[in-house]
Design a protein around this motif. Structure first.
Motif, short mmCIF file in Angstrom:
data_model
loop_
_atom_site.label_atom_id
_atom_site.label_comp_id
_atom_site.label_asym_id
_atom_site.label_seq_id
_atom_site.Cartn_x
_atom_site.Cartn_y
_atom_site.Cartn_z
N SER A 11 1.22 -9.45 7.59
CA SER A 11 1.83 -9.45 8.89
C SER A 11 2.65 -8.39 9.40
CB SER A 11 2.09 -10.60 9.51
OG SER A 11 3.15 -11.03 9.09
N GLY A 12 2.36 -7.13 10.14
CA GLY A 12 3.39 -6.52 10.74
C GLY A 12 3.70 -5.28 9.56
N TYR A 13 3.14 -5.09 8.57
CA TYR A 13 3.76 -4.13 7.63
C TYR A 13 2.34 -3.46 7.15
CZ TYR A 13 8.47 -5.79 6.88
OH TYR A 13 9.58 -6.01 6.89
N ASN A 14 2.22 -2.08 7.73
CA ASN A 14 0.95 -1.40 7.37
C ASN A 14 1.24 -0.24 6.43
OD1 ASN A 14 -0.54 -3.35 9.12
ND2 ASN A 14 0.64 -2.44 10.78
N SER A 15 2.02 -0.22 5.50
CA SER A 15 2.32 0.74 4.91
C SER A 15 2.08 0.55 3.26
CB SER A 15 3.79 1.54 5.07
OG SER A 15 4.72 0.31 4.85
N ASP A 16 2.08 1.77 2.51
CA ASP A 16 1.51 1.22 0.93
C ASP A 16 2.86 0.52 0.30
OD1 ASP A 16 -0.66 2.38 1.93
OD2 ASP A 16 -0.29 4.50 0.75
#
Length: 317
Positions: free
Chosen positions: A255-260
Motif C-alpha cells: 500500500s502506497g509504495y510503487n517503486s522497485d
C-alpha cells in the motif's frame, strides 16, 4: 492477471455525520470517495484492473471514542460494510472495525463479524489512548483473532498529543501534519508497534496470531538484520529470535509504495509469499499501483502471488 487489493478504505458519510465525527483535513478531502461504494469505486477498480477490494473503515476516530459510543458506532459501521459486501460479493470483502477502548466488546465484535458476516479479519489503527497491542488488556482481542484464524491488519494512526508535541511541533502546520503521519511518523510508529509486539512476547503467547503491516512493512524489512543483531541478544524467555518471529507471524502489503527498491527489499527479507498487493484507496492511486505491479522486476509466478495468490491463501478467499 487477477488482482486483489486489501487496504482499501471507506467511511459512509451518513454514519459519520450521525456520530458527529470529523475525518480531519487529509481524510476529509477524500470524504466523497470514502463514501462511494458504488459505481464510482467500481469504475476506479475496473480502470485499474482490480478485481476485488478488501474494505476497511477508516476508523481511528471511532476506535478512540469512549467505550459505549465506540462499540455502538463500530457495530453500525460493520453492519453497513457487511451490506456492501453482500451487494457485491465478487468485488468486495471486509475487515472489521473494533471498539478498542472496550477490549471485551472488541473481541466479541470481531467474533460476530467473522462468524456471522464472513469478514476476513480486522483492522486496528495504531495505539489506543497510549495502549499498544502488546498491552495485556488487548490480549482477548488478539486471542480471538488467533482462535478464529484471521489476521489483524495494523494500520497507522495519528500520534498521541505528547508525541506530536515532542517530535512534530514548531513547523508549519501543513508540514507537521504530513511529517507526523504519511510523510514519516505513521511508518516509524507502526513499525515500532509491530516490533513492540514481538519483544513484548505477544507472539510467544499467541504463536498462531497473523499480523499484516502495510506500506511495504513500515520500514521493518530495511531494519530487520539490525534488529536481529541488537534486540535478539537482550530478549529473555523467547523461543524464537526477532527475525524468526517476524518471518513467522507478519505479512506485508504494498500500500502506497510503487517503486522497485522497497519491493525488492521486502521480498529479499521476508520472501515473496509474505507480500500482498494493496493500493490504500482513496489515498493511493489505483492505476499507478497496478501499473507498478505489472512492471515490477519479479517473475511471472511472483507477480501472480503478490497480485492475488498470497491474499487468497492468507484470507482464504
Amino acid at each position: 492477471m487477477k488482482v486483489i487489493a486489501i487496504e482499501e478504505h471507506l467511511f459512509p458519510r451518513d454514519i459519520l455525520e450521525k456520530a458527529g465525527l470529523d475525518l480531519g483535513l487529509r481524510a476529509g478531502a477524500k470524504a466523497a470517495e470514502l463514501d462511494d461504494v458504488g459505481e464510482g469505486r467500481l469504475r476506479v477498480m475496473d480502470e485499474a484492473g482490480i478485481d476485488m477490494q478488501v474494505l476497511s473503515v477508516l476508523g481511528s476516530i471511532v476506535q478512540d471514542l469512549e467505550p459505549a459510543a465506540s462499540a455502538s458506532v463500530a457495530r453500525e459501521l460493520n453492519d453497513r460494510l457487511a451490506s456492501v459486501v453482500a451487494e457485491h460479493p465478487d468485488r468486495f470483502a471486509g475487515f472489521a472495525l473494533l471498539p478498542m477502548t472496550d477490549p471485551a466488546a472488541a473481541a466479541d465484535e470481531l467474533a460476530r463479524c467473522v462468524e456471522e458476516s464472513g469478514f476476513l479479519g480486522a483492522m486496528i489503527h495504531g495505539q489506543t489512548h497510549g495502549a499498544f497491542l502488546d498491552h495485556p488488556s488487548v490480549r482477548p482481542i488478539l486471542a480471538t483473532a488467533e482462535r478464529l484464524d484471521v489476521p489483524i491488519y495494523l494500520h497507522p494512526a495519528p500520534p498521541p498529543p505528547a508525541v506530536f508535541d515532542a517530535y512534530y511541533s514548531g513547523l508549519p502546520d501543513e508540514v507537521s501534519a504530513c511529517l507526523s503521519t504519511s510523510g514519516w511518523g505513521w511508518h516509524a510508529e507502526a513499525g515500532m508497534h509491530v516490533v513492540r509486539m514481538v519483544v513484548g512476547g505477544v507472539f510467544e503467547e499467541l504463536p498462531g496470531l497473523k499480523l499484516i503491516a502495510g506500506h511495504m512493512g513500515e520500514g521493518i524489512p530495511f531494519h530487520l538484520q539490525r534488529m536481529e543483531d541488537m534486540l535478539t541478544p537482550v530478549l529473555r524467555g523467547h523461543e524464537r529470535t526477532v527475525a524468526q518471529t517476524l518471518r513467522d507471524n507478519l505479512w506485508l502489503t504494498t500500500s502506497g509504495y510503487n517503486s522497485d527498491a522497497p519491493l525488492r527489499c521486502a521480498i529479499d527479507t521476508f520472501g515473496v509469499d509474505r507480500i500482498l498487493f494493496s493500493v490504500d484507496h482513496p489515498f493511493g492511486d489505483s492505476a499507478k499501483a497496478t501499473a507498478h505491479l505489472r512492471s515490477a522486476p519479479v517473475t511471472a509466478d511472483e507477480r501472480e502471488r503478490i497480485a492475488h495468490g498470497n491474499a487468497e491463501s492468507l484470507l482464504r478467499l
